[in-house]
Design an enzyme around this catalytic site. Structure first.
Site, PDB file in Angstrom:
ATOM      1  N   GLN A 202     -85.375   3.542  26.838  1.00 36.67           N
ATOM      2  CA  GLN A 202     -84.203   3.348  27.682  1.00 36.67           C
ATOM      3  C   GLN A 202     -83.634   4.687  28.138  1.00 36.67           C
ATOM      4  O   GLN A 202     -83.233   5.515  27.318  1.00 36.67           O
ATOM      5  CB  GLN A 202     -83.127   2.578  26.906  1.00 36.67           C
ATOM      6  N   GLY A 203     -83.594   4.915  29.440  1.00 35.84           N
ATOM      7  CA  GLY A 203     -83.045   6.149  29.989  1.00 35.84           C
ATOM      8  C   GLY A 203     -81.644   5.924  30.532  1.00 35.84           C
ATOM      9  O   GLY A 203     -81.453   5.840  31.761  1.00 35.84           O
TER      10      GLY A 203
ATOM     11  N   SER B 278     -69.377   1.492  22.201  1.00 36.51           N
ATOM     12  CA  SER B 278     -68.709   1.810  20.936  1.00 36.51           C
ATOM     13  C   SER B 278     -67.727   0.715  20.553  1.00 36.51           C
ATOM     14  O   SER B 278     -67.213  -0.024  21.408  1.00 36.51           O
ATOM     15  CB  SER B 278     -67.978   3.150  21.050  1.00 36.51           C
ATOM     16  N   ASN B 279     -67.449   0.613  19.264  1.00 42.83           N
ATOM     17  CA  ASN B 279     -66.536  -0.426  18.791  1.00 42.83           C
ATOM     18  C   ASN B 279     -65.142  -0.270  19.373  1.00 42.83           C
ATOM     19  O   ASN B 279     -64.415  -1.255  19.543  1.00 42.83           O
ATOM     20  CB  ASN B 279     -66.490  -0.426  17.260  1.00 42.83           C
ATOM     21  N   GLU B 280     -64.743   0.964  19.676  1.00 47.60           N
ATOM     22  CA  GLU B 280     -63.446   1.153  20.311  1.00 47.60           C
ATOM     23  C   GLU B 280     -63.412   0.487  21.688  1.00 47.60           C
ATOM     24  O   GLU B 280     -62.425  -0.174  22.052  1.00 47.60           O
ATOM     25  CB  GLU B 280     -63.150   2.654  20.440  1.00 47.60           C
TER      26      GLU B 280
ATOM     27  N   GLU C 200     -78.439  -6.553  25.081  1.00 45.49           N
ATOM     28  CA  GLU C 200     -78.518  -5.629  23.955  1.00 45.49           C
ATOM     29  C   GLU C 200     -77.473  -5.968  22.899  1.00 45.49           C
ATOM     30  O   GLU C 200     -77.769  -6.029  21.703  1.00 45.49           O
ATOM     31  CB  GLU C 200     -78.319  -4.195  24.447  1.00 45.49           C
TER      32      GLU C 200
ATOM     33  N   SER D 266     -78.202   7.107  28.456  1.00 45.65           N
ATOM     34  CA  SER D 266     -77.255   8.153  28.064  1.00 45.65           C
ATOM     35  C   SER D 266     -77.710   9.531  28.539  1.00 45.65           C
ATOM     36  O   SER D 266     -78.904   9.836  28.591  1.00 45.65           O
ATOM     37  CB  SER D 266     -77.083   8.179  26.546  1.00 45.65           C
TER      38      SER D 266
END
Length: 398
Positions: free
Chosen positions: A126-127, A383-385, A244, A129
């Site tokens: 996966q490209g 992220s969880n945030e 995902e 980030s």
């Protein structure tokens, strides 16, 4: 809302359980349960066994080579595979780019890539980030300039999981400028053997080579490898991320890990003591088990709603948050249970064996590395945030 399995679903569970028990190699199962390192071949062995049964892509429709299972059948399949110690299906081809190609790809792309994903002939990465563009993915800077029938791609991707094995990469690139930053992004399929592609390892805190940085320098990509329409890559990326996140909660795997934690706690030490007899540690196990039971019920509610034709909402974010927190708690409790016995297997000790021969039970050896590796699960996939913000917006209206 009925959370019980139907007689047909129970019969399906028996079918899956029987197949997994008779076809999963015992030595491979033990490697998974005991947290030993899996090689590329370990993953491929199991995926090819599943392919022979027509089960290598549990979420795909029959028209594209999948088994055509519903959400409950997929849950049962995951439960039985996890309980038996089967390696996870590598997500990048089956659960990520495959559904995007099915939904938005051209007939030629579907005919070319989907069979190779099913057979594990192609390993994908996966490209997404980039340095400075992780949680704020839409700020990515990798560019693709169209020149006739070719895109010329320049940029850098990072944290690219298992890119050292990959044959192909699905990649977000910027093809336009102006307007919102989510606009002008396109979705390309890039052959990792193309001139100008460089993969450089990133060795993580657990000593593993799991992630990489990928450099793209004047990489030529045929226009036919553009998925969907130019400039609509953000739409396809959001579709992919929904697939995902649906698997990150990992309820089935956490149930297996909880059983292993209990096994560790019930094992006698050299002095004949068992950690499970310590009421304070037993309370810690009970708390994480209760949270896991609540998470499983939430997961079953989502499945029951999907069985009735209702799409999931913010529940997917809730599952991701709690699922990853539970995974981290389990690794922490395992580390607490084995204490210094995991220390000789920290990365600094691997080369010179500076703490001498390994002492203590063999199951302690991989747990330090696993603890460090699982610090990431609350970050990737959104992220969880960020997931808490989604819950606040969709449920609380904030």
């Amino acid at each position: 809302m009925n959370l019980d399995f139907t007689p047909e679903e129970l019969a399906f569970r028996d079918e899956v359980r029987g197949f997994v028990r008779s076809h999963l190699p015992r030595e491979l199962s033990l490697k998974v349960i005991e947290h030993k390192r899996l090689s590329k071949d370990d993953y491929l062995v199991w995926q090819r066994i599943l392919h022979g049964r027509g089960w290598s892509a549990p979420s795909w429709p029959r028209a594209f080579g999948g088994p055509g299972w519903n959400a409950v059948q997929r849950h049962i399949f995951d439960e039985e595979c996890a309980a038996a110690g089967a390696p996870p299906i590598i997500a990048f081809g089956v659960y990520m780019v495959g559904p995007v190609i099915i939904a938005f790809g051209s007939p030629a792309q579907q005919a070319k890539y989907l069979p190779r994903i099913l057979s594990s002939e192609d390993w994908w990465c996966q490209g997404y980030s980039e340095p400075g563009s992780g949680s704020d993915l839409a700020s990515l800077k990798t560019r693709a300039e169209r020149r006739g029938d070719t895109y010329v791609v320049n940029g850098q991707k990072t944290w690219t999981t298992l890119a050292q094995y990959a044959d192909m990469m699905f990649c977000l690139v910027r093809t336009g400028a102006g307007g919102k930053k989510q606009e002008g992004i396109s979705f390309l399929l890039i052959d990792m053997r193309s001139p100008g592609v460089s993969v450089r390892p990133i060795i993580t805190l657990d000593g593993e080579h799991e992630v990489n940085e990928v450099w793209l320098e004047n990489v030529e990509v045929p226009v036919e490898n553009l998925v969907g329409e130019e400039g609509r890559g953000w739409t396809y990326a959001k579709f992919l991320l929904s697939h995902e996140r649906s698997g990150i909660a990992g309820v089935s795997r956490s149930k297996r890990e909880l059983a292993w934690l209990k096994h560790i706690a019930a094992s006698e030490t050299d002095g004949g003591h068992r950690l499970i007899d310590n009421p304070r540690f037993r309370d810690k196990i009970s708390r994480v088990e209760i949270e896991l039971m609540a998470l499983e019920i939430t997961n079953l509610r989502v499945l029951a709603a999907e069985r009735e034709g209702k799409p999931p909402g913010a529940e997917a974010s809730i599952l991701k948050i709690k699922g990853t927190e539970i995974q981290q708690s389990l690794t922490e409790l395992m580390m607490e249970a084995v204490g210094p016995y995991a220390l000789p297997h920290l990365p600094l000790s691997w080369g010179d064996h500076w703490l001498g021969e390994h002492v203590g039970p063999a199951y302690a050896a991989p747990l330090a590395a696993r603890y460090f590796n699982y610090r990431k699960v609350s970050i990737y996939g959104g992220s969880n945030e960020i997931q808490r913000n989604i819950v606040a917006q969709q449920i609380l209206g904030l």
